[in-house]
Design a protein around this motif. Structure first.
Motif, mmCIF file in Angstrom:
data_model
loop_
_atom_site.group_PDB
_atom_site.id
_atom_site.type_symbol
_atom_site.label_atom_id
_atom_site.label_comp_id
_atom_site.label_asym_id
_atom_site.label_seq_id
_atom_site.Cartn_x
_atom_site.Cartn_y
_atom_site.Cartn_z
ATOM 1 N N ASP A 133 -7.356 6.592 -2.727
ATOM 2 C CA ASP A 133 -8.420 5.639 -2.405
ATOM 3 C C ASP A 133 -9.512 5.691 -3.463
ATOM 4 O O ASP A 133 -10.000 6.766 -3.798
ATOM 5 C CB ASP A 133 -9.049 5.965 -1.046
ATOM 6 C CG ASP A 133 -8.109 5.720 0.117
ATOM 7 O OD1 ASP A 133 -6.986 5.241 -0.110
ATOM 8 O OD2 ASP A 133 -8.513 6.023 1.259
ATOM 9 N N VAL A 134 -9.892 4.511 -3.958
ATOM 10 C CA VAL A 134 -11.001 4.395 -4.905
ATOM 11 C C VAL A 134 -12.233 3.876 -4.180
ATOM 12 O O VAL A 134 -13.308 4.443 -4.282
ATOM 13 C CB VAL A 134 -10.643 3.474 -6.099
ATOM 14 C CG1 VAL A 134 -11.861 3.199 -6.962
ATOM 15 C CG2 VAL A 134 -9.519 4.083 -6.931
ATOM 16 N N TRP A 135 -12.065 2.764 -3.398
ATOM 17 C CA TRP A 135 -13.238 2.145 -2.785
ATOM 18 C C TRP A 135 -12.835 1.353 -1.556
ATOM 19 O O TRP A 135 -11.882 0.573 -1.577
ATOM 20 C CB TRP A 135 -13.921 1.243 -3.803
ATOM 21 C CG TRP A 135 -15.206 0.611 -3.359
ATOM 22 C CD1 TRP A 135 -16.152 1.132 -2.526
ATOM 23 C CD2 TRP A 135 -15.701 -0.665 -3.754
ATOM 24 N NE1 TRP A 135 -17.201 0.263 -2.381
ATOM 25 C CE2 TRP A 135 -16.955 -0.860 -3.133
ATOM 26 C CE3 TRP A 135 -15.220 -1.663 -4.580
ATOM 27 C CZ2 TRP A 135 -17.710 -2.004 -3.305
ATOM 28 C CZ3 TRP A 135 -15.971 -2.805 -4.762
ATOM 29 C CH2 TRP A 135 -17.222 -2.966 -4.128
ATOM 30 N N ASP B 271 -14.403 -0.591 6.430
ATOM 31 C CA ASP B 271 -13.596 -0.509 7.650
ATOM 32 C C ASP B 271 -12.722 0.741 7.714
ATOM 33 O O ASP B 271 -11.923 0.900 8.630
ATOM 34 C CB ASP B 271 -12.737 -1.762 7.814
ATOM 35 C CG ASP B 271 -11.637 -1.881 6.767
ATOM 36 O OD1 ASP B 271 -11.591 -1.045 5.820
ATOM 37 O OD2 ASP B 271 -10.824 -2.824 6.872
ATOM 38 N N GLY B 272 -12.881 1.642 6.727
ATOM 39 C CA GLY B 272 -12.098 2.876 6.717
ATOM 40 C C GLY B 272 -10.780 2.770 5.981
ATOM 41 O O GLY B 272 -10.033 3.750 5.900
ATOM 42 N N VAL B 273 -10.455 1.582 5.451
ATOM 43 C CA VAL B 273 -9.219 1.384 4.695
ATOM 44 C C VAL B 273 -9.604 0.854 3.314
ATOM 45 O O VAL B 273 -10.159 -0.238 3.187
ATOM 46 C CB VAL B 273 -8.281 0.374 5.396
ATOM 47 C CG1 VAL B 273 -7.016 0.167 4.580
ATOM 48 C CG2 VAL B 273 -7.950 0.846 6.806
ATOM 49 N N ARG C 272 0.849 -1.203 0.000
ATOM 50 C CA ARG C 272 0.000 0.000 0.000
ATOM 51 C C ARG C 272 0.882 1.250 0.000
ATOM 52 O O ARG C 272 0.641 2.192 -0.737
ATOM 53 C CB ARG C 272 -0.926 0.007 1.218
ATOM 54 C CG ARG C 272 -1.773 1.287 1.337
ATOM 55 C CD ARG C 272 -2.661 1.264 2.567
ATOM 56 N NE ARG C 272 -3.549 0.129 2.570
ATOM 57 C CZ ARG C 272 -4.724 0.058 1.938
ATOM 58 N NH1 ARG C 272 -5.155 1.094 1.255
ATOM 59 N NH2 ARG C 272 -5.459 -1.034 2.000
ATOM 60 N N ASP C 273 1.921 1.258 0.837
ATOM 61 C CA ASP C 273 2.804 2.424 0.918
ATOM 62 C C ASP C 273 3.456 2.716 -0.431
ATOM 63 O O ASP C 273 3.611 3.884 -0.805
ATOM 64 C CB ASP C 273 3.879 2.222 1.988
ATOM 65 C CG ASP C 273 3.321 2.276 3.406
ATOM 66 O OD1 ASP C 273 2.186 2.780 3.600
ATOM 67 O OD2 ASP C 273 4.024 1.804 4.319
ATOM 68 N N GLU C 274 3.825 1.694 -1.172
ATOM 69 C CA GLU C 274 4.432 1.906 -2.491
ATOM 70 C C GLU C 274 3.419 2.479 -3.479
ATOM 71 O O GLU C 274 3.759 3.352 -4.283
ATOM 72 C CB GLU C 274 5.012 0.588 -3.028
ATOM 73 C CG GLU C 274 6.237 0.135 -2.262
ATOM 74 C CD GLU C 274 6.684 -1.277 -2.618
ATOM 75 O OE1 GLU C 274 7.907 -1.478 -2.722
ATOM 76 O OE2 GLU C 274 5.818 -2.174 -2.779
ATOM 77 N N LEU D 109 -6.078 -4.516 -3.275
ATOM 78 C CA LEU D 109 -5.186 -4.902 -2.193
ATOM 79 C C LEU D 109 -5.890 -5.820 -1.204
ATOM 80 O O LEU D 109 -7.093 -5.695 -0.978
ATOM 81 C CB LEU D 109 -4.682 -3.669 -1.434
ATOM 82 C CG LEU D 109 -3.654 -2.804 -2.150
ATOM 83 C CD1 LEU D 109 -4.306 -1.840 -3.108
ATOM 84 C CD2 LEU D 109 -2.815 -2.072 -1.144
ATOM 85 N N ALA D 110 -5.116 -6.705 -0.630
ATOM 86 C CA ALA D 110 -5.552 -7.529 0.502
ATOM 87 C C ALA D 110 -4.420 -7.473 1.517
ATOM 88 O O ALA D 110 -3.247 -7.682 1.154
ATOM 89 C CB ALA D 110 -5.818 -8.972 0.063
#
Length: 169
Positions: free
Chosen positions: A110-112, A117-119, A100-102, A151-152
């Motif tokens: 952020d798209v969706w 959960d806010g992430v 995520r950081d990369e 992402l997961a």
């Protein structure tokens, strides 16, 4: 390399680019790059829609377009670091397994947030306005195309292109 507009095959000094609007060229480039013909898989139309779309699959990549790529744009999904031994990345160097950081460091946004959960589980990178469209997520603004990263656990699992904010399919 996956870009907003298409694919680019980089092999030493040789560069070959194809646009997502030319589905047949996308299929041909992937077949050349991987050295493998794709398998054709069922494509389930979204509820309420009838399409002539099919899915072509290689190990690590799938392309949705009209049969043979004729007359339609294409959409690509990448879920492996390589296909046919060829490394796959975004224009920014992001790949399956990037963090995520990369993605955020590559100007990702952020798209969706699918589970609320806010992430966000989906991040976008790049931005290309598409004249004649209206954003569904930014009312009153022109729609955009971008590359989307799923992402997961804060790790990229899928790269989708082209993604956009002006259609609901």
């Amino acid at each position: 390399m996956v870009t907003i507009d298409g694919l680019e095959l980089v092999d030493g000094e040789r560069r070959e680019s194809v646009d997502f609007e030319d589905g047949a060229a996308v299929l041909a480039l992937l077949e050349t790059a991987t050295g493998e013909a794709p398998t054709m898989a069922e494509f389930e139309d979204p509820p309420g829609y009838e399409t002539d779309l099919v899915r072509y699959e290689w190990d690590g990549i799938s392309v949705v377009t009209e049969e043979g790529g004729e007359g339609a744009s294409s959409h690509i999904a990448v879920d492996a670091v390589t296909a046919g031994g060829v490394p796959i990345s975004s224009q920014e160097g992001l790949t399956i397994g990037s963090t995520r950081d990369e993605v955020v460091a590559a100007q990702g946004w952020d798209v969706w947030d699918e589970d609320g959960d806010g992430v966000a589980e989906y991040l976008g990178v790049g931005e290309q306005e598409v004249p004649g469209t209206t954003s569904l997520s930014r009312p009153g603004e022109t729609g955009i195309r971008y590359v989307m990263f799923s992402l997961a656990d804060d790790v990229v699992t899928t790269i989708n292109a082209p993604a956009n904010d002006f259609s609901d399919l």
